[in-house]
Design an enzyme around this catalytic site. Structure first.
Site, PDB file in Angstrom:
ATOM      1  N   LYS A 586      77.937 -87.589  -4.141  1.00  0.00           N
ATOM      2  CA  LYS A 586      78.121 -86.969  -2.811  1.00  0.00           C
ATOM      3  C   LYS A 586      76.874 -86.247  -2.317  1.00  0.00           C
ATOM      4  O   LYS A 586      76.735 -86.003  -1.120  1.00  0.00           O
ATOM      5  CB  LYS A 586      79.293 -85.974  -2.869  1.00  0.00           C
ATOM      6  CG  LYS A 586      80.642 -86.636  -3.081  1.00  0.00           C
ATOM      7  CD  LYS A 586      81.729 -85.635  -3.327  1.00  0.00           C
ATOM      8  CE  LYS A 586      81.759 -85.165  -4.756  1.00  0.00           C
ATOM      9  NZ  LYS A 586      82.131 -86.197  -5.717  1.00  0.00           N
ATOM     10  N   LEU A 620      90.777 -94.277  -3.061  1.00  0.00           N
ATOM     11  CA  LEU A 620      91.568 -94.241  -1.826  1.00  0.00           C
ATOM     12  C   LEU A 620      90.712 -94.659  -0.635  1.00  0.00           C
ATOM     13  O   LEU A 620      89.549 -94.244  -0.525  1.00  0.00           O
ATOM     14  CB  LEU A 620      92.122 -92.829  -1.587  1.00  0.00           C
ATOM     15  CG  LEU A 620      93.081 -92.285  -2.641  1.00  0.00           C
ATOM     16  CD1 LEU A 620      93.514 -90.867  -2.268  1.00  0.00           C
ATOM     17  CD2 LEU A 620      94.295 -93.190  -2.785  1.00  0.00           C
ATOM     18  N   GLY A 671      88.838 -86.058 -17.775  1.00  0.00           N
ATOM     19  CA  GLY A 671      87.878 -86.673 -16.877  1.00  0.00           C
ATOM     20  C   GLY A 671      88.129 -86.406 -15.408  1.00  0.00           C
ATOM     21  O   GLY A 671      87.600 -87.124 -14.549  1.00  0.00           O
ATOM     22  N   ASP A 685      82.301 -78.985  -4.218  1.00  0.00           N
ATOM     23  CA  ASP A 685      82.563 -80.423  -4.218  1.00  0.00           C
ATOM     24  C   ASP A 685      83.486 -80.795  -3.064  1.00  0.00           C
ATOM     25  O   ASP A 685      83.269 -81.804  -2.379  1.00  0.00           O
ATOM     26  CB  ASP A 685      83.180 -80.834  -5.560  1.00  0.00           C
ATOM     27  CG  ASP A 685      83.317 -82.333  -5.675  1.00  0.00           C
ATOM     28  OD1 ASP A 685      82.297 -83.031  -5.605  1.00  0.00           O
ATOM     29  OD2 ASP A 685      84.458 -82.808  -5.816  1.00  0.00           O
ATOM     30  N   LYS A 689      82.772 -83.118   0.393  1.00  0.00           N
ATOM     31  CA  LYS A 689      83.663 -84.178   0.860  1.00  0.00           C
ATOM     32  C   LYS A 689      84.092 -83.936   2.309  1.00  0.00           C
ATOM     33  O   LYS A 689      84.136 -84.868   3.126  1.00  0.00           O
ATOM     34  CB  LYS A 689      84.892 -84.257  -0.045  1.00  0.00           C
ATOM     35  CG  LYS A 689      84.596 -84.715  -1.467  1.00  0.00           C
ATOM     36  CD  LYS A 689      85.866 -84.706  -2.318  1.00  0.00           C
ATOM     37  CE  LYS A 689      85.577 -85.162  -3.740  1.00  0.00           C
ATOM     38  NZ  LYS A 689      86.788 -85.156  -4.594  1.00  0.00           N
ATOM     39  N   GLY A 809      89.486 -89.001 -11.496  1.00  0.00           N
ATOM     40  CA  GLY A 809      89.595 -89.738 -12.749  1.00  0.00           C
ATOM     41  C   GLY A 809      88.603 -90.869 -12.813  1.00  0.00           C
ATOM     42  O   GLY A 809      88.286 -91.503 -11.794  1.00  0.00           O
TER      43      GLY A 809
END
Length: 831
Positions: A586, A620, A671, A685, A689, A809
């Site tokens: 990102k 997604l 994870g 984070d 996003k 994940g």
């Protein structure tokens, strides 16, 4: 009963240049001579022709001793070849070689005295290469029990006096060959290729591919059943094997295809060779001397009947493109005719022309060394028009490459040109000019020389391979990278069978080491290769040399599974080399607005893909959904999102009574967290996003515009990792109290992002932080590491469009990366 027809065999310089190859030639001639009459045409041994040119040049410069030294080298090559093969080497054969070359010594001495090597003298010097082979080979055949004799081509092939590229008198040559055949009896005639003579007996040469041309003329004169050219390759390939590792021999071509390939400069063929064969209906076969069991390539009147026959990709390099454009169109101007006439008079070879439909502009492709001569000729022809400014100043682009597809089947199919140019455009190759013949047997275009390799590999993959080849270079082998490799192993067969994609991992790098193999790394042993002896010391900041290797592979894709800072510099280097990027990182997308825009523009400028779907919602389709809303003209009013699978998991664990420190430890083990869990706990984070989504809406925002509240106290998020874990244990009680209050009010703790693009007069707002959500709201019943993104738009106002599912994940992120890789490969494949 008709007499058996002659077959003609021609052996090139590589086939007769060393004892093992020369022995194979003797065996092949012995074998085939038992099946009927046979005529043999030979080239000079190995590098002899180049050495003769060197000797002539040295002599013309007055260096007679140097010329004699080169002549000694030629003599020793012939004698050593004979000595290795002849069962009882005698001084007689060595003396015959000396006798044959004695006039050459005198000729070089004369050139040295006059300091001049005329075209006629050069032809005489060059003739000794073929004469030497055709003198020695019959002796070796006789020793092997094959009746054979030397036959001087200069007594059979009649030409004009254009020394260096003489023109053949076909009718007289045919008659002389037919007459000579009656004198050969049962012997195998061995003829020197490349050389001929004028009617008054002066030695001439036939130019490039002259020995092949000799074989075609002999075959025409003998009405032969076939010509076989024995060389050092297995046949004509679908592309230059030096450029395309997957190029393979073409089994069957038509004469027309062969002529097209000769016309665009395939070194193995020449138009002059093809024409006698076409006129006489004689097949040509190209075979490998050292692999005689391989059938090679057959070129005949019929060609392949396979509708899926391969397409040849031919290249002609080191060219220049000259562009002429008329400012004022006139019916009397005749630009194309005048330009080509001027170039003919200047003796400039034109490899391709492309003229606009109204004749207002013309592009011509010429050899790059002749570009200035061509410019002078054209400017002289158009001097008056240039002076009156009726013609634009000539433009020259160099160096360029002429890229041509050749296949008889192209004239019977649709969208060949579309596939051709789509493949080139898909990898950012800019086409400078195009041409297609009326036969539709070939289509050509001009590209920059720097794009030659990628253009050839791309078109070869698009037309000749059942599977689209994809070359992946993986950055990072941690949780996500490891899962991606596992999925590639599991999906390898399905990708080939169902999607037509042959995906190879050609490279992998971590923070310290890298390994690259253009053949593809074994997916089950990549870790061993990375720690093995062929791995190189190359951290993520030293990837440019590896990118240079990656750019030469078909459909190169750089896949970033890291969370490393500064990767925008690596991406830029990749874009500039025509490499696609797929990233879960990102940080490059959260750069200041101007740098972010510059990064995206760099990808567009070089016509490569930059896919980053996994940066927001793992697998997604969040960015794709948002992009589709924007592209179709919908107006996004509000985005509400649970964007962190990690924080979603932590919130659910806390609501279930799990202490904060235990929940964080478990999330990291499973994870769910970023490599540095502080990125999750600080909310940075999620802020990145949210910023990515806002920028997809075209909002010129930066991270400093995000109102961010961390999940845990901000000072803890900047502490060392070991201090962080102790601090989390100290907070277990505090968070248990927060959860108790939520239970009392019937609410749920969530960590959400809210993006409000803003109305007229209002600025956009991005808020990220812990939020208490009432029961019944979509975010309230999220489970585990689920993510949810809700889009409230003009069209989706009463019932917001919602994307929901696993948002964290290694496995789901890796599957999202694989989906992005497939998007690139299937776009190029046209599916």
């Amino acid at each position: 009963m008709n007499s058996p027809r002659f077959r003609v065999m021609k052996f090139g310089g590589s086939s007769v240049g060393s004892p093992p190859r020369l022995r194979q030639v003797v065996q092949l001639i012995a074998q085939h001579s038992r099946s009927g009459p046979l005529a043999v045409v030979v080239s000079a041994m190995g590098d002899t022709t180049d050495w003769l040119l060197e000797a002539a040049s040295l002599a013309a410069a007055g260096n007679l001793e140097g010329a004699r030294a080169v002549l000694w080298r030629i003599t020793e090559l012939a004698k050593s070849n004979v000595a290795a093969l002849h069962p009882s080497p005698s001084t007689a054969l060595a003396a015959r070689i000396d006798l044959l070359l004695a006039p050459l010594q005198l000729l070089l001495q004369g050139i040295a005295l006059t300091r001049e090597c005329s075209p006629a003298s050069k032809d005489r010097v060059l003739s000794y290469g073929e004469l030497l082979t055709s003198t020695v080979l019959p002796e070796l055949l006789q020793a092997a029990g094959v009746e054979s004799r030397f036959c001087d081509s200069r007594a059979l092939i009649v030409t004009d006096d254009r020394f260096g590229a003489a023109r053949v008198d076909v009718e007289r040559t045919r008659a002389f060959i037919q007459e000579a055949a009656h004198t050969w009896g049962n012997a195998v005639p061995v003829l020197p290729g490349f050389i001929a003579a004028t009617p008054d007996g002066r030695t001439t040469t036939l130019g490039r591919n002259g020995s092949d041309y000799t074989a075609a003329l002999v075959a025409q004169g003998l009405a032969a059943s076939e010509v076989t050219v024995w060389t050092d390759v297995l046949g004509l390939h679908t592309a230059d094997p030096d450029l395309v590792a997957d190029a393979y021999p073409v089994a069957h071509l038509t004469h027309g295809e062969g002529l097209e390939l000769a016309a665009v400069g395939v070194r193995m063929l020449h138009a002059r060779t093809m024409i006698p064969l076409i006129e006489s209906g004689i097949p040509l076969r190209i075979r490998n001397t050292m692999s005689p069991e391989h059938p090679g390539t057959l070129i005949d009147a019929v060609g392949s009947l396979d509708g899926q026959r391969p397409t040849c990709i031919a290249t002609r390099e080191d060219l220049a493109l000259l562009d002429i454009e008329v400012r004022k169109l006139s019916d009397q101007f005749q630009l194309g005719e005048r330009a080509l006439s001027a170039l003919r008079q200047a003796d400039v070879t034109v490899w391709m022309t492309a003229q606009s439909s109204n004749g207002q502009s013309i592009a011509v492709v010429v050899p790059r060394p002749d570009a200035e001569r061509a410019r002078t000729a054209l400017e002289s022809e158009l001097a008056q028009e240039l002076a009156r400014r009726e013609v634009e100043p000539l433009k020259i682009r160099q160096p360029v490459t002429l890229l041509t597809l050749v296949a008889e089947a192209m004239g019977h199919g649709v969208n060949v040109a579309g596939r051709f140019f789509r493949a080139l455009g898909g990898v950012g190759v800019n086409v400078k000019a195009i041409a297609q013949g009326a036969s539709s047997r070939s289509i050509s275009c001009v590209v920059d020389a720097s794009d030659t390799a990628i253009a050839v590999r791309t078109t070869h993959a698009a037309f000749n391979l059942a599977h689209q080849q994809v070359s992946v270079f993986l950055l990072g082998k941690g949780t996500v990278g490891g899962q991606l490799l596992a999925q590639l192993r599991a999906q390898e067969a399905q990708l080939r069978e169902r999607h037509g994609i042959a995906l190879r991992v050609v490279g992998i790098a971590d923070s310290r080491r890298a390994v690259f193999d253009a053949r593809g790394l074994p997916l089950d042993r990549i870790e061993d290769r990375l720690s093995g002896g062929d791995a190189r010391e190359a951290g993520l900041s030293r990837l440019v040399p590896l990118l240079e290797e990656l750019r030469r592979q078909p459909v190169p894709i750089l896949v970033d599974c890291t969370a490393a800072a500064g990767m925008e510099a690596v991406y830029t280097q990749a874009f500039q080399r025509g490499i696609h990027v797929v990233a879960a990182n990102k940080k490059p997308l959260a750069l200041p607005w101007a740098e972010h825009e510059q990064l995206l523009a760099e990808a567009q400028r070089h016509h490569v893909a930059y896919h980053y779907e996994t940066t927001v919602g793992a697998s997604l389709p969040v960015i794709e959904t948002l992009s589709n809303l924007v592209r179709t003209g919908d107006t996004v009013r509000l985005i509400t999102a649970s964007l962190s699978g990690t924080l979603g998991y932590l919130c659910n664990e806390l609501m279930a009574g799990v202490p904060l420190s235990v929940a964080v430890r478990t999330a990291r083990e499973r994870g769910f967290t970023e490599p540095d869990p502080r990125d999750d706990l600080s909310g940075i984070d999620v802020a990145r996003k949210a910023l990515i989504l806002a920028r997809e809406l075209g909002l010129p925002l930066s991270l400093s515009d995000v109102a961010l509240e961390s999940f845990v106290p901000a000072d803890l998020c900047t502490a060392p990792v070991d201090v962080l874990h102790k601090g989390l244990e100290a907070l277990d009680g505090t968070y248990s109290e927060k959860v108790a209050r939520c239970r009392q009010t019937g609410t749920v703790l969530r960590y959400l992002a809210r993006i409000a693009p803003g109305r007229s007069g209002e600025g956009p707002i991005i808020r990220v932080g812990p939020t208490v959500v009432e029961a019944g709201q979509p975010a309230a019943d999220l489970r585990g590491a689920e993510s949810l993104i809700s889009f409230t738009t003009t069209r989706h106002s009463d019932y917001p469009l919602t994307v929901r599912g696993a948002g964290a994940g290694g496995a789901v992120t890796a599957s999202g990366l694989l989906a992005d890789i497939l998007r690139i490969s299937q776009t190029l494949r046209g599916r």
